[in-house]
Design a protein around this motif. Structure first.
Motif, PDB file in Angstrom:
ATOM      1  N   ALA A 177       0.833  -1.202   0.000  1.00  0.00           N
ATOM      2  CA  ALA A 177       0.000   0.000   0.000  1.00  0.00           C
ATOM      3  C   ALA A 177       0.868   1.253   0.000  1.00  0.00           C
ATOM      4  N   VAL A 178       1.950   1.233   0.769  1.00  0.00           N
ATOM      5  CA  VAL A 178       2.851   2.378   0.821  1.00  0.00           C
ATOM      6  C   VAL A 178       3.536   2.549  -0.528  1.00  0.00           C
ATOM      7  N   LEU A 179       3.996   1.457  -1.100  1.00  0.00           N
ATOM      8  CA  LEU A 179       4.642   1.506  -2.400  1.00  0.00           C
ATOM      9  C   LEU A 179       3.693   2.057  -3.455  1.00  0.00           C
ATOM     10  N   LEU A 180       2.446   1.632  -3.405  1.00  0.00           N
ATOM     11  CA  LEU A 180       1.435   2.118  -4.346  1.00  0.00           C
ATOM     12  C   LEU A 180       1.203   3.612  -4.159  1.00  0.00           C
ATOM     13  N   PHE A 185       1.979   6.425  -6.929  1.00  0.00           N
ATOM     14  CA  PHE A 185       0.904   7.289  -7.399  1.00  0.00           C
ATOM     15  C   PHE A 185       1.295   8.759  -7.250  1.00  0.00           C
ATOM     16  N   ALA A 186       1.820   9.120  -6.088  1.00  0.00           N
ATOM     17  CA  ALA A 186       2.219  10.509  -5.864  1.00  0.00           C
ATOM     18  C   ALA A 186       3.326  10.909  -6.834  1.00  0.00           C
ATOM     19  N   GLY A 187       4.255  10.008  -7.088  1.00  0.00           N
ATOM     20  CA  GLY A 187       5.321  10.298  -8.034  1.00  0.00           C
ATOM     21  C   GLY A 187       4.787  10.514  -9.434  1.00  0.00           C
ATOM     22  N   ASP A 199       3.860  12.840   3.435  1.00  0.00           N
ATOM     23  CA  ASP A 199       3.280  12.056   4.535  1.00  0.00           C
ATOM     24  C   ASP A 199       3.639  10.589   4.406  1.00  0.00           C
ATOM     25  N   THR A 200       3.611  10.074   3.187  1.00  0.00           N
ATOM     26  CA  THR A 200       3.929   8.667   2.958  1.00  0.00           C
ATOM     27  C   THR A 200       5.391   8.398   3.280  1.00  0.00           C
ATOM     28  N   GLN A 201       6.277   9.278   2.867  1.00  0.00           N
ATOM     29  CA  GLN A 201       7.696   9.089   3.159  1.00  0.00           C
ATOM     30  C   GLN A 201       7.966   9.189   4.652  1.00  0.00           C
ATOM     31  N   THR A 202       7.351  10.138   5.321  1.00  0.00           N
ATOM     32  CA  THR A 202       7.535  10.302   6.759  1.00  0.00           C
ATOM     33  C   THR A 202       7.003   9.085   7.502  1.00  0.00           C
ATOM     34  N   HIS A 203       5.824   8.629   7.118  1.00  0.00           N
ATOM     35  CA  HIS A 203       5.214   7.477   7.774  1.00  0.00           C
ATOM     36  C   HIS A 203       6.040   6.217   7.531  1.00  0.00           C
TER      37      HIS A 203
END
Length: 94
Positions: A4-7, A11-13, A84-88
């Motif tokens: 999920a994090v990778l997705l 997506f953000a990228g 947020d995804t990178q921090t999390h």
């Protein structure tokens, strides 16, 4: 890394890279500048962007029109999601 994090990062990228490569053009129905500051674009001006064509298709790229304010909000949302995804991810993994 969690799927999920990778997705989410992927997506953000894609959103950020797609936003940077989109071609801007103003619509003929765009409102005139407000005259308050000529260096800042009018946030309510209509901007049409053409994205890259979908991979695996011979059809042309999709054109989407929105106000400059909406484009700016989409970019800010994508950057926040990525941050947020990178921090999390980093705090979760260590």
């Amino acid at each position: 890394m969690n799927k999920a994090v990778l997705l989410a990062v992927s997506f953000a990228g894609l959103v950020l890279s797609g936003t940077a490569t989109l071609a801007d053009s103003t619509d003929s129905a765009a409102p005139a500048a407000t005259g308050t500051d000529p260096s800042k674009p009018d946030p309510d001006r209509i901007v049409c962007r053409t994205g890259a064509p979908v991979v695996g298709t011979r059809l042309g790229a999709k054109r989407e029109c929105a106000t400059q304010r909406e484009w700016d909000q989409r970019q800010a949302d994508a950057q926040k999601l990525l941050s947020d995804t990178q921090t999390h991810t980093f705090t979760q993994g260590h």
